[in-house]
Design an enzyme around this catalytic site. Sequence first.
Site, PDB file in Angstrom:
ATOM      1  N   HIS A 195       0.850  -1.185   0.000  1.00 20.62           N
ATOM      2  CA  HIS A 195       0.000   0.000   0.000  1.00 20.62           C
ATOM      3  C   HIS A 195       0.890   1.240   0.000  1.00 20.62           C
ATOM      4  O   HIS A 195       1.852   1.323   0.775  1.00 20.62           O
ATOM      5  CB  HIS A 195      -0.912   0.007   1.225  1.00 20.62           C
ATOM      6  CG  HIS A 195      -2.013  -0.992   1.142  1.00 20.62           C
ATOM      7  ND1 HIS A 195      -2.219  -1.777   0.042  1.00 20.62           N
ATOM      8  CD2 HIS A 195      -2.972  -1.339   2.025  1.00 20.62           C
ATOM      9  CE1 HIS A 195      -3.262  -2.556   0.253  1.00 20.62           C
ATOM     10  NE2 HIS A 195      -3.734  -2.319   1.444  1.00 20.62           N
ATOM     11  N   LYS A 212     -13.929   5.257   6.843  1.00 21.39           N
ATOM     12  CA  LYS A 212     -14.359   6.225   5.833  1.00 21.39           C
ATOM     13  C   LYS A 212     -15.864   6.155   5.627  1.00 21.39           C
ATOM     14  O   LYS A 212     -16.510   7.138   5.236  1.00 21.39           O
ATOM     15  CB  LYS A 212     -13.622   5.960   4.511  1.00 21.39           C
ATOM     16  CG  LYS A 212     -13.891   6.984   3.421  1.00 21.39           C
ATOM     17  CD  LYS A 212     -12.897   6.846   2.287  1.00 21.39           C
ATOM     18  CE  LYS A 212     -13.080   5.569   1.512  1.00 21.39           C
ATOM     19  NZ  LYS A 212     -14.269   5.607   0.619  1.00 21.39           N
TER      20      LYS A 212
END
Length: 889
Positions: free
Chosen positions: A160, A555
Amino acid sequence: MREVTPTEAIDLVGRFEAGQELPEQMRADVRLLGALLGDVLRESGTPGLYDDVERLRTATIQAYTDETDAAYRRAAAIADGFTLARAEEVARAFTCYFHLVNLAEEHQRVRILRERDADPDRADVDTVAAAYGRLSEEVGDDVALERLRALRFHPVFTAHPTEARRRAVSTGIRRLAGLLIEHDASLPTSTERRRVEGRMLEEIDTLWRTAPLRPEKPSPTDEVRSVMSVFDETLFTAVPQVYRRVDDALQGPLAGSRPPVVAPFVRLGTWVGGDRDGNPFVTAAVTRRAAAIASEHVLLGLERAANRIGRALTLDAATTPPSDELLALWHRLRASDEDAADEIAKRSPDEPHRRVLLLIARRIAATGARNADLAYTEPEQLLAHLRVIQDSLVQGNAARQAYGALQQLIWQVETYGFHLAELEVRQHSDVHKKVLAELDAGGPRSDLTEEVLDTFRAVAFVQERYGIRAAGRYIVSFTRSADDLAAVHRLARYAVGPGGTPPTLDVIPLFETFADLQAAPGILAEIVEHPQFQARLEATGRRLEVMLGYSDSSKDVGPVAANLALYEAQAKIGAWAQTNGIELTLFHGRGGALGRGGGPANSAILAQPPHSVDGRFKLTEQGEVIFARYGDPAIAMRHIDQVAAAILLASAPSNEERNSAAAARYADVAATMDAASRERFFSLVKAPGFAPWFATVTPMEEVGMLALGSRPARRGLSVESLEDLRAIPWVFAWTQARINLAGWFGLGTALQAVGDEPLLREAYEQWPLLRTLVDNVAMSLAKADPRIAREYLQLGDRPDLADLVMDEMTLTRDWVIRLTGGRDLLASKPVLQRAVKMRSPYVDALSLLQLRALRALRENGMSETDAADTRHLLLLSVSGVAAGLQNTG
């Protein structure tokens, strides 16, 4: 407000640095590295650079210490007054400074760890040995030993894109770390010290002259090699040393002279080269290459270790007679490698154990070279040969040689096999649906379909060549039904065709959104009835792995509701597994930043619900976290020891009872916090025009331009929608704006909704989940800056949204301080508070430069050349702020 004089500046900076109460050795390191950087700026920067850096540094320190608007405006005016070329140089100077300060902090941590090791009277409570002792008191020695031997810590390295530093920069910093060690060992007035300082100056000059930004995105293969460097330099030797430390602590003086108590408990995993969710550059060919590179590295490490130990194993047959099994093994090995055996026999007369181990080293080398005549077909063959040597040494009364360095080699083979790390594949459930629909229709196959099918063939190839452990975990992102998991087995069957044998697969659901987390127990109950899942459960002793996503859930509903939902999901999944006799491993998709489940891992583990750990803990480690936790051997060993200790203690009756009792006692508090925080979060993110406003007030779009990793920052949607924005740029952008919203937004409203301060203080003390959440938020808020945050928020011309964010920040800060005590954030964690305060004014300098660039880009009045230069300044500042805050995404 007038600019301070040079004398006043020296006094101001001196008082600020003295106020940080740094340990004297670290203060000396920071001064030395800072002075050397100053020399480099004078010598290698353009004329006047050093003075400009000092002007901005003094101004931001003054603004940080007196907090007046005039002081802040003066610092901002200095940043705005530089030419673009000068601003870039200043940004690079501050970034270099952060790399050096981070190095000094890391060096101090290593220094402290070595001092602890040298203190025979010090007993750290957060070690595996200490945890074993506490567990024994609760469950008895036999049960504690059984749990110790079943312990598993499974970090999974991912690619990532959260490491903002170039690999060239990281490598230079590692060289400087070695020079700091040499500097410590030299005498103050010696020629050696002057030589070391000269080399340090050279390295810092090189660091200054090295472009801080990658010119282009790394390829997936580049990412594989980057992770391999951590294995080569640290983990290959550090992990067995952790086992040794635990065994030494448990067995005392007898350790190393009898069989170890501890079994290898670390297993490495990797997504690097296997994670194709949203990354079109990870192909089946990349997956095959990733497995090959990992195998090359571990086999080379094993070969070198076997050669080194073999050369030292100079025990004469007269003092240490070989066993019949060892002699038989020698003859078998000699028959297949006669010339080498004759040469080794000449160099090792009457040293039978040495002879055998040196021939084994040749077979390990042949395994790497794919020499079928000599190669081992699986690591179990190598382990069997090493144990023949070990048993022979024991029979020959050479127990210390049997359980010394040779035991560490055995531990390395048991931990890493011939594959090093278990390569995991991840793909989005929607991709599977699309491919299956095409296959079931029977028409022409698209490139996507062929690539998906080739992935399964790549897994089969890796298993055949490197063993079942080398690959086989297949993670389904955004699992929303049992059909999403069953689809993997259907695709594997399509890949091999009629009559073919699919690869052995452990299909792992990844529950990411709030709704998916709530649906998880029902999906699991359905999928275990599927024939392929049932067969795999029976083959593995009813073992099942389930992955939980921290990033997207946060999120989705905000950090408070996400944390509560994750706890509830773990509790329900753990209870379901207990009822159904399943050995559950929960895989935590945590990031480095707090908005992605980051924070201290050991405290998070101890806050998990009953039966959600049970001696097994798996998590993702990524980007800057990999190098921070595993880049230095001493720090890596300490981290592994701490996490493993927490894993062992998490299932202690006292810990499980504490967590379950607290969850029941404060269930109403949790429900109130959940509802209030979600409503507050939705009032922000679901406000009309929020997505483009977010892209305007943060460098979200620009973050996507950084060459951090091979994977795109978005799954393809525009900033009109946040639904498909990856969690990393979501967190990264808020961090860069000095708001850190993803880590704390909604907590103040949640606590205010409860309102009962005595009750909340009590909950903070007695409810580990709340304590961990509040402490992590305190860290996140300490790295935020309200004045700078407001400057970013004003870029969007939406005072309603800006006020909403700032009001919540103030409310959350107030409640966190009230619950944690003291007059400021992190008052109960002075070391962490000191680290944040020491960096903050220097980060402010970079933030002012970034704000300047961001304002100019948002005004859209520049030529393309000026826009490109301004964008480059912004990206330089992004890299520097990431280094200063030690967080990206």
